[in-house]
Design an enzyme around this catalytic site. Structure first.
Site, PDB file in Angstrom:
ATOM      1  N   CYS A 142       0.817  -1.203   0.000  1.00 31.41           N
ATOM      2  CA  CYS A 142       0.000   0.000   0.000  1.00 31.41           C
ATOM      3  C   CYS A 142       0.862   1.269   0.000  1.00 31.41           C
ATOM      4  O   CYS A 142       1.558   1.527  -0.969  1.00 31.41           O
ATOM      5  CB  CYS A 142      -1.001  -0.023   1.146  1.00 31.41           C
ATOM      6  N   HIS A 235      -4.429  -4.104   0.104  1.00 35.37           N
ATOM      7  CA  HIS A 235      -4.230  -4.714   1.422  1.00 35.37           C
ATOM      8  C   HIS A 235      -4.753  -6.152   1.427  1.00 35.37           C
ATOM      9  O   HIS A 235      -5.740  -6.465   2.101  1.00 35.37           O
ATOM     10  CB  HIS A 235      -4.964  -3.914   2.502  1.00 35.37           C
ATOM     11  N   GLU A 237      -3.720  -8.583   2.972  1.00 39.04           N
ATOM     12  CA  GLU A 237      -3.584  -9.181   4.300  1.00 39.04           C
ATOM     13  C   GLU A 237      -4.706  -8.798   5.249  1.00 39.04           C
ATOM     14  O   GLU A 237      -4.813  -9.346   6.356  1.00 39.04           O
ATOM     15  CB  GLU A 237      -2.231  -8.785   4.913  1.00 39.04           C
TER      16      GLU A 237
END
Length: 301
Positions: A142, A235, A237
């Site tokens: 990011c 993102h 994750e």
């Protein structure tokens, strides 16, 4: 993959409850293999949340991975307990005298600032310079991806008019590229940002290659110098509830945010969010570790 972390790290218990293979230090000492040593520069304010998210995604290959966390010294986190930082984090000065298999640079909530105005920018650029000779592959996430593209390749950050918030459809451009091996024709990724990257500048740079993008949010996965540097503009994750927490936080601040797209059933924030990206997130991290770290790093660093 067994991941080796400090026995006392608070998220260890959560990982074990989720049936994720976590190896303690005692068992790791008995393994006659060469584990991967991965360094994580955690720039996110809620560091324990990010620890848990990343460790989940790094736990899905047969490789053993030793994890170490570092923090900045030029900026002190205000949202993480000082005892936690002192116990489980070290600083760049303590790790820079050795080689590392991989480095992860996380995002940070500073994307509307000029890079040079970020308090720890000088420290971050020193780490990126050091990584060129001391890390096999660096994964930037990011804002970390925007910072890396800007500093390493001169790619500018661009405003997008409004915040990308939600779970967006993406697609791979080159399916035979190891980073996206095993990906479907379309897949979903959480995005949460106010800025993007200049696609024309990426395309014009022969050292960079876009291997996945979204028609709405733009370039998603970019490979630099054949995998020496990898950039992830979203993102993957994120936990199921992370976007929900961000949305409700912004509501509380009076920002009047838009409802995250493709996230709540019937687009109703009162409904429990749907997780639709975990498989591809795990595949991404697995591919990075296998093809750009493990297969490239010599047994003796």
């Amino acid at each position: 993959m067994p991941i080796k972390i400090d026995n006392d790290l608070p998220v260890k218990k959560i990982l074990e409850e989720e049936n994720i293979f976590v190896m303690d230090e005692n068992r790791a000492m008995s393994q006659d293999i060469r584990p991967l040593d991965i360094l994580i520069l955690n720039l996110m304010p809620l560091k324990e949340d990010t620890e848990l998210q990343l460790l989940r995604s790094l736990s899905n290959t047969p490789l053993q991975v030793n994890i170490s966390f570092i923090r900045t010294v030029s900026y002190e986190s205000k949202n993480t307990d000082k005892d936690h930082l002192a116990r489980f984090y070290t600083t760049f000065d303590k790790v820079k005298r050795r080689k590392w298999d991989g480095l992860i640079i996380t995002g940070a909530p500073v994307e509307t600032m000029e890079f040079e105005d970020v308090e720890y920018w000088k420290e971050l650029t020193e780490i990126m310079d050091w990584s060129e000779a001391n890390v096999t592959s660096t994964l930037h996430i990011c804002w970390g991806a925007q910072a890396g593209l800007y500093y390493r390749y001169g790619v500018k950050k661009v405003p997008i008019g409004k915040k990308f918030s939600g779970v967006y459809e993406h697609y791979p451009l080159h399916k035979k590229t190891p980073l996206v091996r095993g990906f479907d024709d379309t897949f979903y990724v959480p995005q949460s940002r106010y800025t993007g990257v200049d696609k024309d500048m990426i395309v014009a740079n022969p050292r960079l290659e876009i291997v996945s993008e979204s028609k709405i949010t733009g370039p998603y996965l970019i490979i630099g110098d054949e995998g020496k540097n990898i950039f992830v503009t979203g993102h993957p994750e994120y936990d199921t509830v992370t976007l929900d927490q961000e949305y409700k936080r912004d509501l509380g601040k009076g920002i009047n945010p838009e409802i995250p797209v493709n996230y709540y059933p019937d687009n109703n924030p009162d409904n429990k969010p749907v997780k639709s990206w975990r498989c591809h997130a795990n595949t991404l991290y697995s591919n990075w570790l296998n093809y750009y770290v493990y297969q490239v790093t010599p047994y003796e660093l």
